[in-house]
Write a protein that holds these residues in place. Structure first.
Motif, mmCIF file in Angstrom:
data_model
loop_
_atom_site.group_PDB
_atom_site.id
_atom_site.type_symbol
_atom_site.label_atom_id
_atom_site.label_comp_id
_atom_site.label_asym_id
_atom_site.label_seq_id
_atom_site.Cartn_x
_atom_site.Cartn_y
_atom_site.Cartn_z
ATOM 1 N N GLY A 487 35.476 25.734 76.363
ATOM 2 C CA GLY A 487 36.851 25.482 76.756
ATOM 3 C C GLY A 487 37.578 24.555 75.803
ATOM 4 O O GLY A 487 37.005 23.609 75.264
ATOM 5 N N ILE A 496 39.681 28.933 78.476
ATOM 6 C CA ILE A 496 38.345 28.791 79.042
ATOM 7 C C ILE A 496 37.656 30.137 78.967
ATOM 8 O O ILE A 496 38.206 31.146 79.406
ATOM 9 C CB ILE A 496 38.393 28.331 80.518
ATOM 10 C CG1 ILE A 496 39.184 27.025 80.651
ATOM 11 C CG2 ILE A 496 36.989 28.184 81.076
ATOM 12 C CD1 ILE A 496 38.517 25.819 80.088
ATOM 13 N N HIS A 497 36.475 30.161 78.400
ATOM 14 C CA HIS A 497 35.712 31.412 78.312
ATOM 15 C C HIS A 497 34.271 31.106 78.702
ATOM 16 O O HIS A 497 33.531 30.470 77.949
ATOM 17 C CB HIS A 497 35.770 31.984 76.902
ATOM 18 C CG HIS A 497 35.421 33.445 76.830
ATOM 19 N ND1 HIS A 497 34.278 33.959 77.407
ATOM 20 C CD2 HIS A 497 36.062 34.510 76.281
ATOM 21 C CE1 HIS A 497 34.220 35.261 77.197
ATOM 22 N NE2 HIS A 497 35.292 35.621 76.511
ATOM 23 N N THR A 498 33.875 31.586 79.878
ATOM 24 C CA THR A 498 32.552 31.273 80.412
ATOM 25 C C THR A 498 31.438 31.706 79.474
ATOM 26 O O THR A 498 30.403 31.042 79.373
ATOM 27 C CB THR A 498 32.363 31.945 81.786
ATOM 28 O OG1 THR A 498 33.383 31.463 82.656
ATOM 29 C CG2 THR A 498 31.018 31.601 82.389
ATOM 30 N N TYR A 517 48.065 26.028 82.504
ATOM 31 C CA TYR A 517 47.083 25.726 83.536
ATOM 32 C C TYR A 517 47.554 24.528 84.346
ATOM 33 O O TYR A 517 48.443 23.772 83.918
ATOM 34 C CB TYR A 517 45.713 25.401 82.909
ATOM 35 C CG TYR A 517 45.628 24.018 82.295
ATOM 36 C CD1 TYR A 517 45.051 22.948 82.987
ATOM 37 C CD2 TYR A 517 46.139 23.756 81.023
ATOM 38 C CE1 TYR A 517 44.983 21.675 82.434
ATOM 39 C CE2 TYR A 517 46.079 22.496 80.463
ATOM 40 C CZ TYR A 517 45.499 21.454 81.171
ATOM 41 O OH TYR A 517 45.443 20.198 80.627
ATOM 42 N N GLU A 521 43.452 24.111 88.687
ATOM 43 C CA GLU A 521 42.771 25.274 88.113
ATOM 44 C C GLU A 521 41.639 24.835 87.188
ATOM 45 O O GLU A 521 40.552 25.426 87.203
ATOM 46 C CB GLU A 521 43.784 26.140 87.350
ATOM 47 C CG GLU A 521 44.734 26.891 88.275
ATOM 48 C CD GLU A 521 45.850 27.583 87.516
ATOM 49 O OE1 GLU A 521 46.364 28.598 88.025
ATOM 50 O OE2 GLU A 521 46.218 27.113 86.417
ATOM 51 N N LEU A 522 41.877 23.797 86.400
ATOM 52 C CA LEU A 522 40.827 23.280 85.521
ATOM 53 C C LEU A 522 39.656 22.762 86.341
ATOM 54 O O LEU A 522 38.494 23.075 86.060
ATOM 55 C CB LEU A 522 41.389 22.162 84.640
ATOM 56 C CG LEU A 522 40.378 21.439 83.734
ATOM 57 C CD1 LEU A 522 39.762 22.410 82.737
ATOM 58 C CD2 LEU A 522 41.041 20.272 83.007
ATOM 59 N N GLY A 524 38.872 23.601 89.359
ATOM 60 C CA GLY A 524 38.240 24.735 90.037
ATOM 61 C C GLY A 524 37.242 25.438 89.144
ATOM 62 O O GLY A 524 36.140 25.803 89.579
ATOM 63 N N TRP A 525 37.599 25.618 87.875
ATOM 64 C CA TRP A 525 36.654 26.254 86.954
ATOM 65 C C TRP A 525 35.450 25.356 86.716
ATOM 66 O O TRP A 525 34.304 25.818 86.728
ATOM 67 C CB TRP A 525 37.330 26.583 85.626
ATOM 68 C CG TRP A 525 36.380 27.295 84.714
ATOM 69 C CD1 TRP A 525 36.080 28.629 84.704
ATOM 70 C CD2 TRP A 525 35.532 26.682 83.731
ATOM 71 N NE1 TRP A 525 35.111 28.884 83.764
ATOM 72 C CE2 TRP A 525 34.755 27.722 83.156
ATOM 73 C CE3 TRP A 525 35.357 25.382 83.285
ATOM 74 C CZ2 TRP A 525 33.835 27.481 82.150
ATOM 75 C CZ3 TRP A 525 34.438 25.133 82.282
ATOM 76 C CH2 TRP A 525 33.688 26.176 81.727
ATOM 77 N N LYS A 527 34.200 23.206 88.640
ATOM 78 C CA LYS A 527 33.367 23.147 89.849
ATOM 79 C C LYS A 527 32.369 24.283 89.880
ATOM 80 O O LYS A 527 31.252 24.136 90.387
ATOM 81 C CB LYS A 527 34.262 23.192 91.087
ATOM 82 C CG LYS A 527 33.503 23.091 92.406
ATOM 83 C CD LYS A 527 34.463 23.079 93.586
ATOM 84 C CE LYS A 527 33.701 22.950 94.901
ATOM 85 N NZ LYS A 527 34.613 22.935 96.065
ATOM 86 N N HIS A 528 32.744 25.428 89.329
ATOM 87 C CA HIS A 528 31.889 26.616 89.428
ATOM 88 C C HIS A 528 31.326 27.042 88.067
ATOM 89 O O HIS A 528 30.948 28.203 87.895
ATOM 90 C CB HIS A 528 32.681 27.766 90.053
ATOM 91 C CG HIS A 528 33.163 27.476 91.439
ATOM 92 N ND1 HIS A 528 32.316 27.396 92.514
ATOM 93 C CD2 HIS A 528 34.410 27.227 91.911
ATOM 94 C CE1 HIS A 528 33.010 27.116 93.600
ATOM 95 N NE2 HIS A 528 34.268 27.011 93.273
ATOM 96 N N HIS A 529 31.271 26.130 87.120
ATOM 97 C CA HIS A 529 30.760 26.494 85.796
ATOM 98 C C HIS A 529 29.287 26.908 85.906
ATOM 99 O O HIS A 529 28.546 26.394 86.741
ATOM 100 C CB HIS A 529 30.925 25.338 84.813
ATOM 101 C CG HIS A 529 29.963 24.215 85.030
ATOM 102 N ND1 HIS A 529 28.660 24.242 84.575
ATOM 103 C CD2 HIS A 529 30.097 23.025 85.658
ATOM 104 C CE1 HIS A 529 28.041 23.131 84.908
ATOM 105 N NE2 HIS A 529 28.877 22.376 85.571
#
Length: 817
Positions: A487, A496-498, A517, A521-522, A524-525, A527-529
């Motif tokens: 990111g 952001i690219h998982t 963003y 939203e940041l 949230g991402w 949190k679930h990385h």
């Protein structure tokens, strides 16, 4: 992006809810074992489910085991009374502990009728009614949960899967998709939550069947396939899939993302959480478009394992699994083409048609013997076990293959074989795979497989240089081997690219692809990385961005900060941040907040960790003020020198930021705190070198009137010169007789003072301690510059990775034990 509503956000009087994809949530027996467990499930459904989603349930707790016990007692002719009483009491206890009186009475009456039917089946023909007997556990579980949802959350109904799910037979369990899909569609009710029994179904003749142990997981993915569901979540008693069985290998690490093919191989080779058939419906029927999540109902905050189609980073995951109680079968008949159907039906762990050999579970021996007896050939069974390294095309990764063989070099191995799709390397052993062997192989194979995600916030001069250096650092520093840039964040846009960004083109990609963003939203991402650890490098000067640190620490995110705001915040905020970081295990490194790349924070840490006590910190902490006073000799006006420094980019765009002393004041506070002292900014006296008459002007107006500075600085210089001294802006902190004294100000220093003769822009830090009293420790060098600051950030990154490489998360095991 389509917004969907979870049940705690929905007004159930509203009939015009938008359409959304169906999601399937399955809850295992341990997740439904007690009233407390079911209350957790209700909370999960409220938070994570939407109307029209599907809830799949196993039997509560050990209900299936009790039903099996009753079945065995009936077959052996032993008394049933005590076991029947226990079964009914357990179910009644759940009903009356959770439901209101009316619903509890109704379900209790239905339970009594079911028990009466159960007694009749057990007395009449236990073998004929075995599946009907075992199905009762799921029926009771679904009926109870649906009634509870109706009371607490929303409209709900329960379905007996035998009313729609049709398979060919109990041995193969091949689903009639067209018929099952049509029957399910006719029984669904709109705008309600369906609670469906797992584990059970019916065959083509209409008789009850079961899908085998862990069959509820299989049920969930079958239903997902029938409904083209977007996601399937298996809520279970562990928080994901691990690199080995965590009951046996304490160092096992969670696998956050697994490609479908790898997960299938793990299930086939003995993973304790994945059933070997679970993934089949998702990959066979809907092309792998649905993702499977394995999460813990006992620890909802823990990140789940996601199974689906991913990029290269997820394909690097490695794990080790094992199976004991296997048989190596040798038979000439297995070389014949006629054996293909038999092999397909048995799905052996390994087969070699050329050698006429199979490896099967010991429990399958009788079935295989019966099938081969027809051929009238001799069969040899040899007890074996296997241990396997599993990963995406791992058999083609020669380094892993070599390490796997080396790990087993002192153990007896019958042969090494690859799976059909190259996703596992299997060693067949003539002896049982022990816990010691599993741990040894796991250590050799998985030791360097931790994946660390990296997000860089702040893409200015220093941020760009940090990214320019990153490719070379990743290639030559071993500690960064598994760091992935995922990111880039500026003040208004983010990319952001998982699956990772190309470090060589990251800035170009950001300029072309970044989108607006919000902080939510940041977060949230983050949190679930899907990484073992996430490191955020904050190179912003933003106080507002520093306000997110407490959220980062709540999420266990590690922060490397050049941003001074958080480290010099008010005392209560600073205490809270330190406490949150300690609680979550988050690292907070900030060597570049003071002195750019100079290791002053490292030196303080080392002294304190070694048992030393800091008594004084002093020095020149501002590269800008260092440059100004090293150059100023009163031959030209101070204001002219200041404008020259501004033109060279040495000062801030508004030079008053440097002359105010606030930056030096904050740096001294950061160092004092790092030395173990509780200090606030207001405890540090600060001399502002800007006269009050110039402090509130615009930048342009200040620069026009900057000559008002000249008289004061010329006077200070000349007075110092008369004493063979010089003027320097000095920060000082000291502890004298238990009292703290701290300030930043312009001082007159002897020409031979350690602070008097610096290379312009240099910083110098002097530390006095118990060990360094008469001859203080001095750290000197450039205190600013894009290369040294970016280098200091990379130093912190390496340090963080070295600390995180062996970090272990506590594995929460519930029913799996």
């Amino acid at each position: 992006m389509t917004q969907t509503n979870t049940l705690d956000q929905v007004d159930f009087a509203q009939n015009n809810l938008e359409k959304h994809s169906v999601n399937v949530h399955k809850f295992g027996g341990s997740s439904l074992a007690t009233p407390e467990c079911i209350e957790r499930v209700i909370a999960i459904i409220r938070q994570h489910c939407q109307l029209d989603d599907i809830i799949v349930v196993s039997a509560n707790g050990k209900t299936t085991d009790l039903l099996l016990s009753l079945h065995q007692l009936a077959l052996s002719g032993e008394p049933l009374d005590s076991s029947l009483t226990l079964l009914q009491e357990q179910q009644s206890a759940l009903i009356f502990a959770l439901l209101n009186d009316g619903n509890a009475g109704r379900l209790a009456r239905e339970l009594a009728q079911d028990v009466k039917q159960l007694v009749a089946w057990l007395a009449q023909d236990p073998l004929a009614f075995e599946s009907d007997i075992l199905a009762l556990g799921e029926v009771w579980s679904a009926r109870l949960l649906s009634a509870l949802l109706n009371e607490r959350i929303c409209g709900s109904y329960y379905l007996d899967a035998r009313d729609f799910l049709v398979i060919n037979n109990a041995r193969e369990c091949r689903v009639d998709n067209a018929l099952s899909k049509a029957h399910l569609a006719s029984r669904r009710q709109g705008q309600k939550l369906a609670v469906i029994t797992g584990f059970i179904c019916k065959d083509e003749t209409g008789h009850s069947c079961t899908l085998g142990r862990n069959g509820s997981d299989y049920s969930a993915t079958i239903f997902a396939s029938l409904l083209s569901a977007k996601n399937v979540t298996l809520w279970t008693d562990v928080d994901g899939i691990y690199s080995a069985d965590p009951r046996v290998v304490p160092s096992a690490r969670k696998l956050h993302r697994l490609p479908n093919a790898v997960a299938q191989e793990l299930g086939r080779l003995g993973n304790p959480v994945l059933h070997k058939k679970t993934l089949q419906p998702l990959t066979d029927n809907i092309g792998g478009s649905s993702h499977l999540h394995v999460a813990s109902s006992f620890d909802v905050k823990a990140a789940a394992t996601e199974i689906g189609e991913f990029g290269q980073i997820a394909r690097q995951e490695l794990s080790v699994t094992h199976l004991n109680d296997l048989l190596l079968v040798s038979c000439e008949a297995l070389k014949a083409s006629a054996s293909a159907e038999l092999i397909a039906r048995l799905s052996p762990v390994y087969s070699d048609k050329k050698q006429g050999q199979l490896v099967i579970l010991a429990s399958e021996q009788q079935a295989l013997t019966s099938a081969l007896a027809v051929l009238g050939t001799e069969v040899t069974f040899t007890p074996v076990s296997l241990i396997a390294a599993v990963g995406y095309q791992v058999a083609l990764r020669l380094d892993i293959y070599g390490r796997f063989k080396r790990a087993l070099k002192n153990d007896r191995v019958l042969r090494f074989v690859n799976s059909e799709h190259e996703h596992s390397i299997i060693a067949l052993l003539p002896q049982e795979t022990t816990a010691e062997l599993l741990n040894k192989v796991h250590h050799e194979i998985v030791k360097d497989a931790r994946h660390l995600g990296l997000v860089v916030a702040g893409l200015g001069n220093i941020g760009q240089r940090f990214l320019e250096l990153l490719p070379g650092q990743l290639s030559r520093v071993p500690a960064l081997e598994n760091v992935h840039l995922v990111g880039l964040v500026s003040s208004s846009k983010a990319l952001i690219h998982t699956d990772g960004l190309d470090v060589g083109s990251a800035l170009t990609d950001f300029n072309e692809q970044a989108t607006d963003y919000t902080n939510q939203e940041l977060l949230g991402w983050l949190k679930h990385h899907p990484y073992d650890e996430m490191i955020l490098v904050d190179i912003t000067p933003s106080e507002a961005f520093s306000f997110l640190y407490d959220k980062f620490f709540d999420l266990g995110i590690h922060v490397i900060g050049a941003n001074k705001w958080a480290a010099s915040a008010d005392t209560q905020t600073y205490r809270t941040l330190k406490a949150k970081a300690a609680k979550s295990g988050s690292l907070w490194l900030g060597n570049t907040t003071v002195g750019a790349g100079l290791p002053v924070n490292y030196a303080l840490d080392d002294l304190l960790n070694s048992g030393d006590d800091i008594m004084e910190i002093s020095g020149v902490f501002s590269g800008t003020l260092s440059w100004l006073f090293e150059h100023y000799n009163a031959e030209k006006p101070f204001s002219g020198l200041l404008k020259e420094a501004l033109a060279q980019g040495i000062t801030e765009p508004d030079p008053r930021e440097d002359l105010s002393g606030r930056d030096v004041q904050r740096k001294l506070l950061i160092l004092a705190r790092a030395a173990g002292f509780e200090l606030a900014l207001e405890d540090i006296n600060c001399q502002n070198l800007v006269p009050k008459s110039l402090q509130k002007l615009s930048t342009e107006a200040f620069l026009q009137q900057a000559d008002e500075l000249d008289g004061y600085f010329e006077q200070q210089y000349q007075q110092a010169k008369e004493k063979n001294a010089c003027i320097r802006y000095i920060a000082r902190f000291s502890l004298e007789q238990g009292k703290v004294k701290a300030g930043v100000s312009l001082e007159v220093l002897a020409d031979d003072d350690a602070f008097a003769s610096l290379t312009p822009c240099d910083n110098i830090f002097q530390i006095k301690s118990l060990w360094y009293q008469d001859n203080p420790l001095i750290i000197r060098g450039p205190g600013a510059g894009r290369d040294v600051t970016a280098g200091g950030l990379h130093s912190d990154l390496v340090k963080a990775c070295q600390q995180l490489v062996n970090k272990q998360h506590q594995v929460t095991l519930k029913g799996i034990n």
